[in-house]
Design a protein around this motif. Structure first.
Motif, PDB file in Angstrom:
ATOM      1  N   ALA A  72      74.815  37.938 -27.251  1.00  0.00           N
ATOM      2  CA  ALA A  72      75.820  38.924 -27.663  1.00  0.00           C
ATOM      3  C   ALA A  72      75.569  39.380 -29.096  1.00  0.00           C
ATOM      4  O   ALA A  72      75.230  38.586 -29.976  1.00  0.00           O
ATOM      5  N   GLU A  73      75.760  40.680 -29.302  1.00  0.00           N
ATOM      6  CA  GLU A  73      75.508  41.257 -30.625  1.00  0.00           C
ATOM      7  C   GLU A  73      76.739  41.260 -31.512  1.00  0.00           C
ATOM      8  O   GLU A  73      76.631  41.375 -32.733  1.00  0.00           O
ATOM      9  N   THR A  74      77.935  41.142 -30.917  1.00  0.00           N
ATOM     10  CA  THR A  74      79.175  41.161 -31.707  1.00  0.00           C
ATOM     11  C   THR A  74      80.052  39.974 -31.315  1.00  0.00           C
ATOM     12  O   THR A  74      79.960  39.470 -30.177  1.00  0.00           O
ATOM     13  N   PRO A  75      80.900  39.521 -32.242  1.00  0.00           N
ATOM     14  CA  PRO A  75      81.832  38.431 -31.906  1.00  0.00           C
ATOM     15  C   PRO A  75      82.732  38.781 -30.732  1.00  0.00           C
ATOM     16  O   PRO A  75      83.001  37.931 -29.876  1.00  0.00           O
ATOM     17  N   GLN A  76      83.199  40.036 -30.684  1.00  0.00           N
ATOM     18  CA  GLN A  76      84.088  40.443 -29.601  1.00  0.00           C
ATOM     19  C   GLN A  76      83.398  40.333 -28.244  1.00  0.00           C
ATOM     20  O   GLN A  76      83.990  39.866 -27.260  1.00  0.00           O
ATOM     21  N   GLU A  77      82.143  40.771 -28.193  1.00  0.00           N
ATOM     22  CA  GLU A  77      81.386  40.704 -26.948  1.00  0.00           C
ATOM     23  C   GLU A  77      81.177  39.255 -26.517  1.00  0.00           C
ATOM     24  O   GLU A  77      81.304  38.919 -25.339  1.00  0.00           O
ATOM     25  N   ARG A  78      80.880  38.388 -27.480  1.00  0.00           N
ATOM     26  CA  ARG A  78      80.679  36.967 -27.169  1.00  0.00           C
ATOM     27  C   ARG A  78      81.935  36.369 -26.543  1.00  0.00           C
ATOM     28  O   ARG A  78      81.870  35.694 -25.509  1.00  0.00           O
ATOM     29  N   GLU A 132      82.940  38.587 -42.817  1.00  0.00           N
ATOM     30  CA  GLU A 132      82.417  38.939 -41.499  1.00  0.00           C
ATOM     31  C   GLU A 132      81.694  37.764 -40.857  1.00  0.00           C
ATOM     32  O   GLU A 132      81.767  37.563 -39.633  1.00  0.00           O
ATOM     33  N   ARG A 135      84.276  35.547 -39.451  1.00  0.00           N
ATOM     34  CA  ARG A 135      84.804  36.060 -38.181  1.00  0.00           C
ATOM     35  C   ARG A 135      83.823  35.777 -37.034  1.00  0.00           C
ATOM     36  O   ARG A 135      84.242  35.462 -35.921  1.00  0.00           O
ATOM     37  N   GLU A 136      82.544  35.910 -37.332  1.00  0.00           N
ATOM     38  CA  GLU A 136      81.550  35.575 -36.309  1.00  0.00           C
ATOM     39  C   GLU A 136      81.619  34.084 -35.993  1.00  0.00           C
ATOM     40  O   GLU A 136      81.542  33.678 -34.829  1.00  0.00           O
ATOM     41  N   SER A 139      84.347  33.284 -33.635  1.00  0.00           N
ATOM     42  CA  SER A 139      84.110  33.650 -32.239  1.00  0.00           C
ATOM     43  C   SER A 139      83.461  32.518 -31.454  1.00  0.00           C
ATOM     44  O   SER A 139      83.689  32.396 -30.240  1.00  0.00           O
TER      45      SER A 139
END
Length: 408
Positions: A72-78, A132, A135-136, A139
């Motif tokens: 996953a490239e973004t925390p939200q996607e993960r 940031e 935040r990652e 996740s």
């Protein structure tokens, strides 16, 4: 793992939905190995169309989503992908009781991996001090608690990552869940942080309920006691605070913290004699706390101030009536003046104790110096006043807040 399930089945233990030789599952496995996730998911969907109770298909779907989540490239996607992983595994477990051990093994592996990756990223974020990155980091821990919803550690680590990112509002529900999942042994810091956030957001009742709970588990913790006092004050619940600490003192008469807090509350409520009684006992139980001695001195000084008010009231009445003092009034004024001096002399000992326990770097040193100096002057101990006059001169113009409970 999957081959083991098939061996078990061939041995005669049928797993509901186990798709031995299912070409759709075979295609999905092959596509997954090649990293072709879309094709793998399409094959899984075909398998489920043919057999909606195919537990192996749901397990394969979970593996595909997890492989995607790792890239996953973004925390939200993960987080979204791990949510799908958890859902697929739960469906497999519900469809096939015999698959539950496999699901549990996969959960444990995923949980450990996510917690380790989160810890590594947390260290990177700390070094960089980058919101940031925090935040990652969060996740990974969010994903871990989706995989293992009963893990207090995952919630706790997620909360600390969000706090470091500055996302205070997002932290509240995470901390609530961290405490709920491990209430009896939840770290005291969780109670302190969550109650502090409640107070910052004006949720005094929530803070009080939480701190009432925390006091049961950590009755000796000073920070919890201080936060509880702050919560009572913020909520304007002085009577409730007095009742709560009166009850605690009755139940724990040898607890210095309860005595100090109760005495400080009484001091703030202008019940000076009762405050002095509690603070005297607190000082006996904990003779190494300068805050106790300072508030004890303040209780005596405030009683002396009451005598001043009574003297002024008599003198004002006589002046307004344009007459001389009666013998009775004169005797009363002399009595009040004697009590005032005695009370100030009683304050000097505790003030000296507090003064001796502090150095110039302490936050309250100046207030203690000033009050001790004033007490010396009021009872004509000029040599003693001169000995500490230098620290008093440096603080000229500052006003002490003698009666504020500090929870120490």
């Amino acid at each position: 793992m999957y081959s083991f399930l098939c061996v078990v089945m061939m041995a005669g233990v049928l797993l509901a939905g186990c798709a031995v030789g299912d070409p759709n599952i075979n295609e999905a496995e092959s596509a997954l190995e090649d990293g072709n996730y879309d094709a793998a998911l399409e094959s899984v969907e075909r398998a489920l169309e043919e057999n909606p109770e195919n537990a192996e298909a749901f397990l394969t779907r979970a593996r595909i989503f997890e492989a995607q989540a790792e890239e996953a490239e973004t925390p939200q996607e993960r987080v979204q992908l791990y949510e799908q992983v958890a859902e697929a595994r739960q469906q497999a477990a519900e469809l096939s009781p015999d698959a539950r051990s496999q699901v549990e093994s996969q959960r444990q592996f995923s949980y450990i991996d996510l917690m380790q990756r989160g810890a590594e990223r947390f260290n990177d974020a700390q070094e960089a001090q980058d919101p940031e990155l925090f935040r990652e980091t969060a996740s990974f821990f969010t994903s871990a608690r989706l995989i293992a919803p009963d893990s207090s550690d995952a919630y706790t680590n997620e909360a600390f990552a969000l706090l470091n990112a500055g996302d205070r509002e997002e932290v509240v529900p995470v901390l609530e869940r961290a405490i709920e999942t491990n209430q009896d042994t939840a770290d005291v810091d969780l109670y302190s942080i969550l109650s502090s956030l409640y107070l910052q957001f004006g949720q005094e009742e929530e803070a009080l309920d939480l701190l009432d709970e925390a006091v049961q588990f950590y009755p000796q913790n000073q920070e919890v006691q201080e936060l509880r006092l702050n919560a009572f004050t913020a909520a304007g619940e002085m009577d409730r605070a007095l009742d709560a600490y009166r009850e605690q003192v009755e139940q724990n008469p040898d607890n210095a913290i309860f005595r100090y807090n109760y005495g400080s509350l009484l001091l703030n409520d202008e019940q000076y004699e009762e405050a002095a009684e509690q603070l005297e006992r607190a000082a006996e139980l904990n003779p190494d706390d300068g805050s106790i001695f300072f508030n004890l001195g303040a209780a005596y000084v405030n009683q002396a101030a009451d005598r001043d008010d009574q003297i002024s009231a008599v003198e004002t009445e006589v002046q307004e009536e344009g007459r001389e003092l009666t013998d009775e009034e004169d005797a009363r004024l002399e009595e009040l003046a004697g009590e005032r001096r005695e009370l100030i002399e009683q304050a000097i000992g505790p003030f000296e104790q507090a003064f001796d326990m502090m150095d110039e770097g302490d936050e309250n040193f100046g207030v203690v110096c000033r009050e001790l100096y004033r007490a010396y002057v009021l009872v004509d101990r000029t040599d003693d006043a001169a000995a500490i006059e230098s620290c008093f001169d440096e603080l000229e113009g500052e006003q002490p807040d003698m009666g504020e409970p500090q929870g120490q």
